[in-house]
Write a protein that holds these residues in place. Sequence first.
Motif, PDB file in Angstrom:
ATOM      1  N   ASP A  98       0.852  -1.189   0.000  1.00 46.39           N
ATOM      2  CA  ASP A  98       0.000   0.000   0.000  1.00 46.39           C
ATOM      3  C   ASP A  98       0.885   1.235   0.000  1.00 46.39           C
ATOM      4  O   ASP A  98       1.795   1.346   0.822  1.00 46.39           O
ATOM      5  N   THR A  99       0.627   2.150  -0.911  1.00 41.34           N
ATOM      6  CA  THR A  99       1.344   3.421  -0.947  1.00 41.34           C
ATOM      7  C   THR A  99       0.310   4.546  -0.991  1.00 41.34           C
ATOM      8  O   THR A  99      -0.824   4.349  -1.428  1.00 41.34           O
TER       9      THR A  99
ATOM     10  N   ARG B  97      -3.096   0.277  -3.860  1.00 37.30           N
ATOM     11  CA  ARG B  97      -2.774  -1.075  -3.396  1.00 37.30           C
ATOM     12  C   ARG B  97      -2.332  -1.922  -4.577  1.00 37.30           C
ATOM     13  O   ARG B  97      -2.996  -1.980  -5.606  1.00 37.30           O
ATOM     14  N   GLU B  98      -1.198  -2.590  -4.398  1.00 35.40           N
ATOM     15  CA  GLU B  98      -0.683  -3.518  -5.392  1.00 35.40           C
ATOM     16  C   GLU B  98      -0.648  -4.905  -4.767  1.00 35.40           C
ATOM     17  O   GLU B  98      -0.170  -5.064  -3.645  1.00 35.40           O
TER      18      GLU B  98
ATOM     19  N   LYS C 102      -2.727  -7.301  -9.480  1.00 36.23           N
ATOM     20  CA  LYS C 102      -3.806  -6.330  -9.412  1.00 36.23           C
ATOM     21  C   LYS C 102      -3.292  -5.026  -8.826  1.00 36.23           C
ATOM     22  O   LYS C 102      -2.499  -5.020  -7.892  1.00 36.23           O
ATOM     23  N   ARG C 103      -3.735  -3.934  -9.408  1.00 38.94           N
ATOM     24  CA  ARG C 103      -3.419  -2.615  -8.879  1.00 38.94           C
ATOM     25  C   ARG C 103      -4.753  -1.891  -8.664  1.00 38.94           C
ATOM     26  O   ARG C 103      -5.505  -1.693  -9.600  1.00 38.94           O
ATOM     27  N   ILE C 104      -5.014  -1.520  -7.419  1.00 37.74           N
ATOM     28  CA  ILE C 104      -6.297  -0.906  -7.058  1.00 37.74           C
ATOM     29  C   ILE C 104      -6.075   0.533  -6.639  1.00 37.74           C
ATOM     30  O   ILE C 104      -5.200   0.832  -5.893  1.00 37.74           O
TER      31      ILE C 104
END
Length: 124
Positions: free
Chosen positions: A86-87, A96-97, A122-124
Motif C-alpha cells: 500500500d502506498t 494497493r498492489e 492487481k493494482r487498485i
Amino acid sequence: MANPDPRRVEIGSLRWPVTIAKREQLPALTGGMQESLTDIITVRADVQPVGPMTFYGSAQVDTPVTHKITIRHLDWIDTRHVIIRDTTRADLTTRREIFRIRRVMEIDGRARFLLMECDLEKRI
C-alpha cells in the motif's frame, strides 16, 4: 566503494512495508470460486521491477514475472501467499498492489534473505 555482488542485500534497501497474506479460495454459493485474503504479517521488503528481457523470457513459459521482492527469511512462505504493498498518492488516496508469488528462493543458499519472483496481479 560499489558492491560487486548484485544479489547482495543491505538492510537499508528493505524500505517498503508490505503485508504477507494467505489466499484462500472457497466455492461460492452462486457457483465459481470466492477468494479471500487473510493478512498474516507485515514485514519490510525491497520491491524491484524486472528488466524487459526477464519479463519476456518468463512470459514465454507462461509464468510471468514482473517484480522481484526481497525480505528477511521466513521459511513458511510459498505460492499460496501474496504480497500486498500500500502506498499513498499525492491526493492522499491509497494505491494497493497485489503480487502473486511465482517462485521463492533463498539468496546464496543461506537462511538470511528470501527472494520471491512475483507477478503484479492487481493494482487498485
